[in-house]
Scaffold this motif. Structure first.
Motif, PDB file in Angstrom:
ATOM      1  N   THR A  10       0.830  -1.212   0.000  1.00 44.79           N
ATOM      2  CA  THR A  10       0.000   0.000   0.000  1.00 44.79           C
ATOM      3  C   THR A  10       0.860   1.255   0.000  1.00 44.79           C
ATOM      4  OG1 THR A  10      -1.667  -1.192   1.261  1.00 44.79           O
ATOM      5  CG2 THR A  10      -1.898   1.197   1.163  1.00 44.79           C
ATOM      6  N   ASN A  11       1.891   1.265   0.838  1.00 44.04           N
ATOM      7  CA  ASN A  11       2.702   2.470   1.023  1.00 44.04           C
ATOM      8  C   ASN A  11       4.188   2.182   0.915  1.00 44.04           C
ATOM      9  OD1 ASN A  11       0.494   3.706   3.591  1.00 44.04           O
ATOM     10  ND2 ASN A  11       0.636   4.342   1.487  1.00 44.04           N
ATOM     11  N   SER A  29       2.269   6.628  -1.761  1.00 44.34           N
ATOM     12  CA  SER A  29       1.482   5.461  -2.179  1.00 44.34           C
ATOM     13  C   SER A  29       2.358   4.574  -3.030  1.00 44.34           C
ATOM     14  CB  SER A  29       0.287   5.839  -3.049  1.00 44.34           C
ATOM     15  OG  SER A  29      -0.346   6.945  -2.565  1.00 44.34           O
ATOM     16  N   THR A  30       2.181   3.284  -2.886  1.00 43.61           N
ATOM     17  CA  THR A  30       2.855   2.336  -3.766  1.00 43.61           C
ATOM     18  C   THR A  30       2.036   2.287  -5.045  1.00 43.61           C
ATOM     19  OG1 THR A  30       3.514   1.036  -1.854  1.00 43.61           O
ATOM     20  CG2 THR A  30       3.648  -0.043  -4.009  1.00 43.61           C
ATOM     21  N   ASN A  31       2.619   2.779  -6.113  1.00 42.83           N
ATOM     22  CA  ASN A  31       1.878   2.806  -7.371  1.00 42.83           C
ATOM     23  C   ASN A  31       2.638   1.963  -8.382  1.00 42.83           C
ATOM     24  OD1 ASN A  31       0.694   3.399  -9.805  1.00 42.83           O
ATOM     25  ND2 ASN A  31       0.338   5.550  -9.278  1.00 42.83           N
ATOM     26  N   ARG A  32       2.008   0.835  -8.731  1.00 41.15           N
ATOM     27  CA  ARG A  32       2.693  -0.115  -9.603  1.00 41.15           C
ATOM     28  C   ARG A  32       2.951   0.427 -10.984  1.00 41.15           C
ATOM     29  NH1 ARG A  32       0.519  -2.413  -5.668  1.00 41.15           N
ATOM     30  NH2 ARG A  32       1.038  -4.460  -4.809  1.00 41.15           N
ATOM     31  N   SER A  33       2.253   1.493 -11.393  1.00 44.61           N
ATOM     32  CA  SER A  33       2.488   1.997 -12.754  1.00 44.61           C
ATOM     33  C   SER A  33       3.324   3.279 -12.792  1.00 44.61           C
ATOM     34  CB  SER A  33       1.151   2.181 -13.485  1.00 44.61           C
ATOM     35  OG  SER A  33       0.347   3.062 -12.737  1.00 44.61           O
ATOM     36  N   SER A  34       3.749   3.789 -11.630  1.00 47.02           N
ATOM     37  CA  SER A  34       4.602   4.986 -11.661  1.00 47.02           C
ATOM     38  C   SER A  34       5.949   4.664 -12.287  1.00 47.02           C
ATOM     39  CB  SER A  34       4.836   5.530 -10.249  1.00 47.02           C
ATOM     40  OG  SER A  34       3.679   6.168  -9.780  1.00 47.02           O
ATOM     41  N   GLU A  38       8.650   9.604 -12.360  1.00 50.27           N
ATOM     42  CA  GLU A  38       7.541  10.045 -11.496  1.00 50.27           C
ATOM     43  C   GLU A  38       7.915   9.903 -10.015  1.00 50.27           C
ATOM     44  OE1 GLU A  38       3.910   9.346 -14.669  1.00 50.27           O
ATOM     45  OE2 GLU A  38       4.455   7.715 -13.317  1.00 50.27           O
ATOM     46  N   TYR A  39       8.486   8.759  -9.656  1.00 51.88           N
ATOM     47  CA  TYR A  39       8.980   8.632  -8.274  1.00 51.88           C
ATOM     48  C   TYR A  39      10.112   9.629  -8.018  1.00 51.88           C
ATOM     49  CZ  TYR A  39       6.418   4.297  -7.152  1.00 51.88           C
ATOM     50  OH  TYR A  39       5.447   3.372  -6.882  1.00 51.88           O
TER      51      TYR A  39
END
Ligand SMILES: Nc1ncnc2c1ncn2[C@@H]1O[C@H](COP(=O)(O)OP(=O)(O)OP(=O)(O)O)[C@@H](O)[C@H]1O
Ligand SMILES: CC(C)(CO)[C@@H](O)C(=O)NCCC(=O)O
Ligand SMILES: [K+]
Length: 254
Positions: A10-11, A29-34, A38-39
């Protein structure tokens, strides 16, 4: 300064340590598509707000339980911090004796929690981490990581009720007035808050009985405080235990 990354489902929680002192910490947030960049924008902004330059960071350590975003995060660290991260996994020294049937199977977050827990609280010990999943870890009196229990996390449970039952709404996770709810929201809050508190007490008591021990019970994770106040067995909440474990593991590999 060292930069620590705890990558959960999640984070992503990150922190900066100056020696043993945690000077900054952040939650993304853990974003699988970033993407890497972006990170990278987030990281650069956080550093800027904190008045930290990438050159001040001597080393980076990362633990992850989300394999699909590992390569992105490794490239992020190389490109935006200019360092190769140390990754918690096979081949690094944790100092932990892991008695799982297959030690490689234990989540890196659980290992890092155990390392910090032993150092800060001694053994025998139970660590409860309320994250995407709720995990219980039992460390025996000799400091060996024996294993634990994995339960659907509070967020997952609340979300499942909303998704699968047409008349159940999304609710705020808060303590209700009574264990007996007299409207839908209060009933759901009672089930979740008292249910999870009781689950901790039940599992902790079973561990105590099965292993004939009196372990300290320490909680961590985003939702720990809400449950800990209702639990009879949680001794204290240590919200940044995982980051502390990362710092210790980094030092053990210095
Ligand atoms: N106030 C809230 N109401 C509803 N759900 C919440 C609330 N706070 C957190 N959650 C959910 O609870 C779950 C755990 O959140 P938490 O912030 O504890 O994650 P975490 O400790 O960073 O977990 P991980 O390390 O697994 O990423 C998530 O699914 C999150 O969406
Ligand atoms: C249980 C979670 C999801 C908690 O973050 C993580 O620790 C994980 O993916 N663990 C791998 C399975 C195990 O620990 O046995
Ligand atoms: K976690």
């Amino acid at each position: 300064m060292i930069l620590v990354f705890d990558v959960g489902n999640t984070n992503i929680v990150l922190g900066l340590y100056k020696g043993r002192e945690l000077t900054h910490h952040w939650r993304l947030s853990t974003n699988r598509s970033s993407t890497v960049d972006e990170y990278g924008i987030l990281l650069t902004n956080l550093f800027q707000l904190a008045g930290v330059r990438a050159e001040q960071i001597e080393g980076v350590i990362l633990s992850s339980v989300v394999p699909p975003i590992m390569s992105t995060l490794e490239r992020l660290i190389v490109k935006y911090v200019g360092k190769e991260p140390l990754i918690v996994g096979p081949g690094i020294k944790t100092g932990l004796n892991i008695r799982y049937e297959n030690p490689r199977e234990v989540g890196a977050d659980r290992i890092v929690n155990a390392v910090a827990g032993i150092e800060k609280y001694g053994t025998p010990l139970v660590i409860v981490d309320f994250g995407t999943a709720t995990t219980f870890d039992y460390i025996d009196a000799t400091g060996a990581y024996i294993g634990g229990a994995i339960v659907p996390g509070i967020g997952i449970s609340a979300e499942a009720l909303y998704q699968r039952a047409a008349k159940l709404p999304r609710i705020e996770l808060a303590k209700p007035k009574s264990v007996i709810g007299r409207n839908t929201v209060a009933a759901m809050q009672a089930g979740i808050v008292y249910g999870y508190a009781g689950q901790v007490d039940g599992i902790s008591r079973r561990i105590a009985k099965e292993f004939n021990v009196k372990p300290r019970i320490i909680a961590t994770g985003g939702l720990a405080e809400l449950i800990a106040v209702e639990s009879e067995t949680i001794e204290l909440v240590d919200p940044l235990l995982t980051l502390e474990g990362l710092r210790i593991v980094y030092e053990r590999n210095g």
